[in-house]
Design a protein around this motif. Structure first.
Motif, PDB file in Angstrom:
ATOM      1  N   MET A  12       0.832  -1.195   0.000  1.00 30.20           N
ATOM      2  CA  MET A  12       0.000   0.000   0.000  1.00 30.20           C
ATOM      3  C   MET A  12       0.873   1.253   0.000  1.00 30.20           C
ATOM      4  O   MET A  12       0.628   2.201  -0.751  1.00 30.20           O
ATOM      5  CB  MET A  12      -0.923   0.021   1.214  1.00 30.20           C
ATOM      6  CG  MET A  12      -1.844   1.227   1.229  1.00 30.20           C
ATOM      7  SD  MET A  12      -2.551   1.609   2.829  1.00 30.20           S
ATOM      8  CE  MET A  12      -1.130   2.167   3.729  1.00 30.20           C
ATOM      9  N   SER A  49     -13.898   3.888  -0.805  1.00 29.81           N
ATOM     10  CA  SER A  49     -12.582   3.269  -0.865  1.00 29.81           C
ATOM     11  C   SER A  49     -12.528   2.019   0.012  1.00 29.81           C
ATOM     12  O   SER A  49     -12.014   0.973  -0.401  1.00 29.81           O
ATOM     13  CB  SER A  49     -11.522   4.271  -0.424  1.00 29.81           C
ATOM     14  OG  SER A  49     -10.264   3.683  -0.384  1.00 29.81           O
ATOM     15  N   LEU A  50     -13.062   2.112   1.209  1.00 29.23           N
ATOM     16  CA  LEU A  50     -13.085   0.975   2.133  1.00 29.23           C
ATOM     17  C   LEU A  50     -13.879  -0.193   1.549  1.00 29.23           C
ATOM     18  O   LEU A  50     -13.417  -1.339   1.561  1.00 29.23           O
ATOM     19  CB  LEU A  50     -13.691   1.419   3.463  1.00 29.23           C
ATOM     20  CG  LEU A  50     -13.671   0.398   4.586  1.00 29.23           C
ATOM     21  CD1 LEU A  50     -13.448   1.108   5.895  1.00 29.23           C
ATOM     22  CD2 LEU A  50     -14.949  -0.388   4.637  1.00 29.23           C
ATOM     23  N   THR A  52     -14.650  -0.783  -1.611  1.00 34.41           N
ATOM     24  CA  THR A  52     -13.975  -1.306  -2.803  1.00 34.41           C
ATOM     25  C   THR A  52     -12.821  -2.209  -2.404  1.00 34.41           C
ATOM     26  O   THR A  52     -12.646  -3.297  -2.967  1.00 34.41           O
ATOM     27  CB  THR A  52     -13.472  -0.151  -3.686  1.00 34.41           C
ATOM     28  OG1 THR A  52     -14.583   0.667  -4.046  1.00 34.41           O
ATOM     29  CG2 THR A  52     -12.785  -0.676  -4.924  1.00 34.41           C
ATOM     30  N   GLY A  53     -12.032  -1.781  -1.437  1.00 34.57           N
ATOM     31  CA  GLY A  53     -10.918  -2.599  -0.964  1.00 34.57           C
ATOM     32  C   GLY A  53     -11.387  -3.907  -0.347  1.00 34.57           C
ATOM     33  O   GLY A  53     -10.807  -4.971  -0.585  1.00 34.57           O
ATOM     34  N   LEU A  56     -12.650  -6.189  -3.145  1.00 39.71           N
ATOM     35  CA  LEU A  56     -11.498  -6.725  -3.881  1.00 39.71           C
ATOM     36  C   LEU A  56     -10.776  -7.802  -3.086  1.00 39.71           C
ATOM     37  O   LEU A  56     -10.408  -8.846  -3.617  1.00 39.71           O
ATOM     38  CB  LEU A  56     -10.531  -5.591  -4.238  1.00 39.71           C
ATOM     39  CG  LEU A  56      -9.315  -5.962  -5.059  1.00 39.71           C
ATOM     40  CD1 LEU A  56      -9.729  -6.534  -6.400  1.00 39.71           C
ATOM     41  CD2 LEU A  56      -8.426  -4.747  -5.242  1.00 39.71           C
ATOM     42  N   PHE A  57     -10.639  -7.580  -1.795  1.00 40.26           N
ATOM     43  CA  PHE A  57      -9.998  -8.581  -0.933  1.00 40.26           C
ATOM     44  C   PHE A  57     -10.791  -9.879  -0.918  1.00 40.26           C
ATOM     45  O   PHE A  57     -10.227 -10.964  -1.023  1.00 40.26           O
ATOM     46  CB  PHE A  57      -9.864  -8.020   0.494  1.00 40.26           C
ATOM     47  CG  PHE A  57      -9.212  -8.987   1.449  1.00 40.26           C
ATOM     48  CD1 PHE A  57      -7.854  -9.147   1.450  1.00 40.26           C
ATOM     49  CD2 PHE A  57      -9.981  -9.743   2.329  1.00 40.26           C
ATOM     50  CE1 PHE A  57      -7.240 -10.043   2.313  1.00 40.26           C
ATOM     51  CE2 PHE A  57      -9.381 -10.635   3.198  1.00 40.26           C
ATOM     52  CZ  PHE A  57      -8.016 -10.779   3.188  1.00 40.26           C
TER      53      PHE A  57
END
Length: 61
Positions: A12, A49-50, A52-53, A56-57
């Motif tokens: 990151m 953002s949270l 989406t992350g 994705l995870f």
């Protein structure tokens, strides 16, 4: 487990550092625009953002 967390944190930081390294003027202009946003807009961007992350995870892991 801690090893994976630290590896993810390191990646990151690498990605976060790419834009200011490669395009410092664009990075500065972007942050100047963001400072004019209302608190609700900043919170929404953070939530987006949270989520989406996290999505994705889940998809990758």
């Amino acid at each position: 487990m801690l090893r994976y967390f630290l590896a993810a944190l390191a990646l990151m930081l690498v990605f976060e550092g790419l834009v200011p390294l490669c395009a410092p003027a664009a990075w500065r202009a972007t942050f100047q625009r963001i400072t004019r946003w209302a608190d609700g807009q900043i919170r929404f961007a953070g939530m987006l953002s949270l989520l989406t992350g996290a999505l994705l995870f889940i998809l990758v892991y």
